[in-house]
Design a protein around this motif. Structure first.
Motif, PDB file in Angstrom:
ATOM      1  N   MET A   1      15.971 -15.167  15.287  1.00 35.65           N
ATOM      2  CA  MET A   1      14.697 -14.584  14.842  1.00 35.65           C
ATOM      3  C   MET A   1      14.909 -13.848  13.523  1.00 35.65           C
ATOM      4  O   MET A   1      15.811 -13.051  13.387  1.00 35.65           O
ATOM      5  N   LYS A   2      14.068 -14.133  12.533  1.00 30.47           N
ATOM      6  CA  LYS A   2      14.202 -13.448  11.260  1.00 30.47           C
ATOM      7  C   LYS A   2      13.748 -12.016  11.395  1.00 30.47           C
ATOM      8  O   LYS A   2      12.879 -11.682  12.173  1.00 30.47           O
ATOM      9  N   LEU A   3      14.341 -11.177  10.551  1.00 30.32           N
ATOM     10  CA  LEU A   3      14.034  -9.755  10.623  1.00 30.32           C
ATOM     11  C   LEU A   3      12.576  -9.475  10.365  1.00 30.32           C
ATOM     12  O   LEU A   3      12.001  -8.562  10.945  1.00 30.32           O
ATOM     13  N   LYS A   4      11.937 -10.249   9.496  1.00 28.05           N
ATOM     14  CA  LYS A   4      10.544  -9.951   9.194  1.00 28.05           C
ATOM     15  C   LYS A   4       9.662 -10.118  10.417  1.00 28.05           C
ATOM     16  O   LYS A   4       8.641  -9.457  10.551  1.00 28.05           O
ATOM     17  N   ASN A   5      10.055 -10.990  11.328  1.00 27.78           N
ATOM     18  CA  ASN A   5       9.245 -11.185  12.536  1.00 27.78           C
ATOM     19  C   ASN A   5       9.219  -9.959  13.415  1.00 27.78           C
ATOM     20  O   ASN A   5       8.317  -9.775  14.226  1.00 27.78           O
ATOM     21  N   ARG A   6      10.221  -9.103  13.298  1.00 27.18           N
ATOM     22  CA  ARG A   6      10.241  -7.888  14.100  1.00 27.18           C
ATOM     23  C   ARG A   6       9.119  -6.945  13.694  1.00 27.18           C
ATOM     24  O   ARG A   6       8.721  -6.072  14.464  1.00 27.18           O
ATOM     25  N   MET A 118      10.815   0.503   4.486  1.00 29.99           N
ATOM     26  CA  MET A 118      11.749  -0.323   5.256  1.00 29.99           C
ATOM     27  C   MET A 118      12.201  -1.514   4.437  1.00 29.99           C
ATOM     28  O   MET A 118      11.377  -2.224   3.856  1.00 29.99           O
ATOM     29  N   THR A 119      13.506  -1.731   4.399  1.00 28.26           N
ATOM     30  CA  THR A 119      14.092  -2.851   3.674  1.00 28.26           C
ATOM     31  C   THR A 119      15.046  -3.588   4.598  1.00 28.26           C
ATOM     32  O   THR A 119      15.867  -2.963   5.275  1.00 28.26           O
ATOM     33  N   TYR A 120      14.952  -4.926   4.619  1.00 28.99           N
ATOM     34  CA  TYR A 120      15.783  -5.738   5.504  1.00 28.99           C
ATOM     35  C   TYR A 120      16.572  -6.748   4.683  1.00 28.99           C
ATOM     36  O   TYR A 120      16.066  -7.303   3.692  1.00 28.99           O
ATOM     37  N   TYR A 121      17.837  -6.996   5.116  1.00 25.56           N
ATOM     38  CA  TYR A 121      18.742  -7.850   4.373  1.00 25.56           C
ATOM     39  C   TYR A 121      19.280  -8.964   5.282  1.00 25.56           C
ATOM     40  O   TYR A 121      19.407  -8.794   6.495  1.00 25.56           O
ATOM     41  N   ASN A 122      19.621 -10.083   4.646  1.00 24.86           N
ATOM     42  CA  ASN A 122      20.225 -11.204   5.358  1.00 24.86           C
ATOM     43  C   ASN A 122      21.375 -11.719   4.500  1.00 24.86           C
ATOM     44  O   ASN A 122      21.153 -12.173   3.377  1.00 24.86           O
ATOM     45  N   ALA A 123      22.599 -11.604   5.035  1.00 27.51           N
ATOM     46  CA  ALA A 123      23.799 -12.033   4.302  1.00 27.51           C
ATOM     47  C   ALA A 123      23.889 -11.360   2.944  1.00 27.51           C
ATOM     48  O   ALA A 123      24.289 -11.973   1.944  1.00 27.51           O
ATOM     49  N   GLY A 124      23.512 -10.087   2.893  1.00 27.58           N
ATOM     50  CA  GLY A 124      23.595  -9.323   1.665  1.00 27.58           C
ATOM     51  C   GLY A 124      22.421  -9.483   0.728  1.00 27.58           C
ATOM     52  O   GLY A 124      22.345  -8.805  -0.301  1.00 27.58           O
ATOM     53  N   ASN A 125      21.492 -10.375   1.054  1.00 29.84           N
ATOM     54  CA  ASN A 125      20.342 -10.629   0.195  1.00 29.84           C
ATOM     55  C   ASN A 125      19.092  -9.960   0.769  1.00 29.84           C
ATOM     56  O   ASN A 125      18.884  -9.933   1.979  1.00 29.84           O
ATOM     57  N   LEU A 126      18.271  -9.448  -0.127  1.00 31.69           N
ATOM     58  CA  LEU A 126      17.015  -8.841   0.290  1.00 31.69           C
ATOM     59  C   LEU A 126      16.128  -9.896   0.929  1.00 31.69           C
ATOM     60  O   LEU A 126      15.887 -10.961   0.351  1.00 31.69           O
ATOM     61  N   GLU A 127      15.673  -9.617   2.146  1.00 31.63           N
ATOM     62  CA  GLU A 127      14.849 -10.586   2.863  1.00 31.63           C
ATOM     63  C   GLU A 127      13.405 -10.138   2.997  1.00 31.63           C
ATOM     64  O   GLU A 127      12.476 -10.951   2.879  1.00 31.63           O
ATOM     65  N   TYR A 128      13.194  -8.838   3.211  1.00 29.45           N
ATOM     66  CA  TYR A 128      11.847  -8.406   3.549  1.00 29.45           C
ATOM     67  C   TYR A 128      11.711  -6.919   3.290  1.00 29.45           C
ATOM     68  O   TYR A 128      12.639  -6.151   3.539  1.00 29.45           O
ATOM     69  N   THR A 129      10.568  -6.508   2.758  1.00 29.58           N
ATOM     70  CA  THR A 129      10.284  -5.086   2.583  1.00 29.58           C
ATOM     71  C   THR A 129       8.909  -4.776   3.146  1.00 29.58           C
ATOM     72  O   THR A 129       8.001  -5.617   3.116  1.00 29.58           O
ATOM     73  N   ALA A 130       8.777  -3.576   3.658  1.00 33.22           N
ATOM     74  CA  ALA A 130       7.522  -3.136   4.259  1.00 33.22           C
ATOM     75  C   ALA A 130       7.512  -1.615   4.250  1.00 33.22           C
ATOM     76  O   ALA A 130       8.514  -0.968   3.929  1.00 33.22           O
ATOM     77  N   TYR A 131       6.373  -1.045   4.591  1.00 31.96           N
ATOM     78  CA  TYR A 131       6.330   0.397   4.786  1.00 31.96           C
ATOM     79  C   TYR A 131       5.287   0.737   5.834  1.00 31.96           C
ATOM     80  O   TYR A 131       4.376  -0.044   6.115  1.00 31.96           O
ATOM     81  N   ALA A 132       5.451   1.899   6.430  1.00 26.69           N
ATOM     82  CA  ALA A 132       4.514   2.393   7.439  1.00 26.69           C
ATOM     83  C   ALA A 132       3.997   3.749   7.000  1.00 26.69           C
ATOM     84  O   ALA A 132       4.729   4.542   6.386  1.00 26.69           O
ATOM     85  N   THR A 133       2.729   4.024   7.298  1.00 31.47           N
ATOM     86  CA  THR A 133       2.144   5.334   7.056  1.00 31.47           C
ATOM     87  C   THR A 133       1.655   5.903   8.381  1.00 31.47           C
ATOM     88  O   THR A 133       1.438   5.162   9.350  1.00 31.47           O
ATOM     89  N   TYR A 134       1.459   7.224   8.436  1.00 33.31           N
ATOM     90  CA  TYR A 134       1.204   7.915   9.693  1.00 33.31           C
ATOM     91  C   TYR A 134       0.057   8.914   9.554  1.00 33.31           C
ATOM     92  O   TYR A 134      -0.097   9.546   8.505  1.00 33.31           O
ATOM     93  N   GLU A 135      -0.710   9.051  10.631  1.00 33.78           N
ATOM     94  CA  GLU A 135      -1.767  10.053  10.702  1.00 33.78           C
ATOM     95  C   GLU A 135      -1.580  10.864  11.982  1.00 33.78           C
ATOM     96  O   GLU A 135      -1.085  10.343  12.992  1.00 33.78           O
TER      97      GLU A 135
END
Length: 267
Positions: A1-6, A118-135
């Protein structure tokens, strides 16, 4: 499963809290101080699956082990400021110590978590970036969490958000997860309800900021997935020590299969 799917909208299936940190022979050079009664290990069927490293009262590292082989799989390291506030969490692969993911926390003027990058890597390469905000509500309890995906052009698009309902005793009773389509329209994906015992949750004191952590132990969860109208129910039973802290947890999954866990403490 790829990290972005999480990070994609998914049903929250609650099980044992499994945190982890560093390889057994790669502990920090200074022996950590353990607070009396702080959880130190989780076992599944007598096999270690999680261990915790503390610096004073703060969690500094979390180890995850393969249940069958006993070998370390991944570990998480926590960076804090002088007051103990969490600034960054990094997840690493065992052996190579390759960086798998990084979370950076930003707080508002009230000291509450405002954003997680949030930053996710695969074999040292950037795979996915995201961020979360909160209330938060007026009592500073988490009320809403929103998740945004960032593309290669640094453009952000909201993917989902979750709202939380709180009981008077501080336990989270319900959460509703919404998915957001490409037009920015939200639809209810799932509704999950929770119930608890009256004993102390050993993970509550060091829960990560922005998490819907409850002070008591989960005894039941029921999730309704609205597009399929299917319900998934989990049950949790415990034995306790003389302080009321859980010694064992048995998780019964939909369909009746169960998994037993044991909790070990620093004392």
């Amino acid at each position: 499963m790829k990290l972005k799917n999480r990070l994609m909208p998914a049903l929250l299936f609650c099980g044992v809290v499994a945190l982890s940190s560093c390889e057994k022979n790669e502990q920090e050079s200074v022996n950590p101080e353990f607070t009396q009664g702080v959880i130190s290990h989780i076992l599944a069927d007598s096999a270690e699956v999680t261990s915790y490293v503390f610096s004073g009262k703060n969690l500094s590292q979390l180890n995850h082990y393969d249940k069958k082989t006993g070998e370390l799989e991944t570990f998480e390291k926590y960076e804090r400021d002088g007051s103990g506030k969490l600034l960054k969490t990094t997840t690493h692969a065992a052996g190579s110590h390759a960086l798998l993911s990084e979370q950076v926390y930003t707080y508002n003027d009230k000291g509450l978590l405002a954003k997680t990058d949030m930053t996710y890597y695969n074999a040292g390469n950037l795979e996915y970036t995201a961020y979360a905000t909160y209330e938060y509500d007026e009592e500073k309890h988490l009320k809403k969490k929103s998740l945004f995906e960032v593309n290669d052009k640094k453009e952000a698009r909201q993917k989902s958000y979750t709202t939380y309902a709180l009981l008077p005793n501080g336990n989270y009773a319900e959460e509703k997860q919404y998915v957001v389509d490409g037009k920015g329209e939200a639809s209810l994906f799932s509704t999950t309800t929770y119930s608890y015992d009256s004993n102390q949750n050993p993970f509550y004191a060091f829960a990560e900021p922005g998490s819907a952590s409850s002070p008591n132990n989960l005894v039941a969860s029921k999730a309704l997935v609205h597009n399929s109208n299917k319900t998934y129910a989990y049950a949790y039973t415990y034995t306790y020590d003389e302080r009321g802290l859980p010694l064992t947890q048995t998780v019964t999954k939909p369909g009746g299969k169960s998994q037993a866990y044991s909790y070990l403490y620093s004392n």
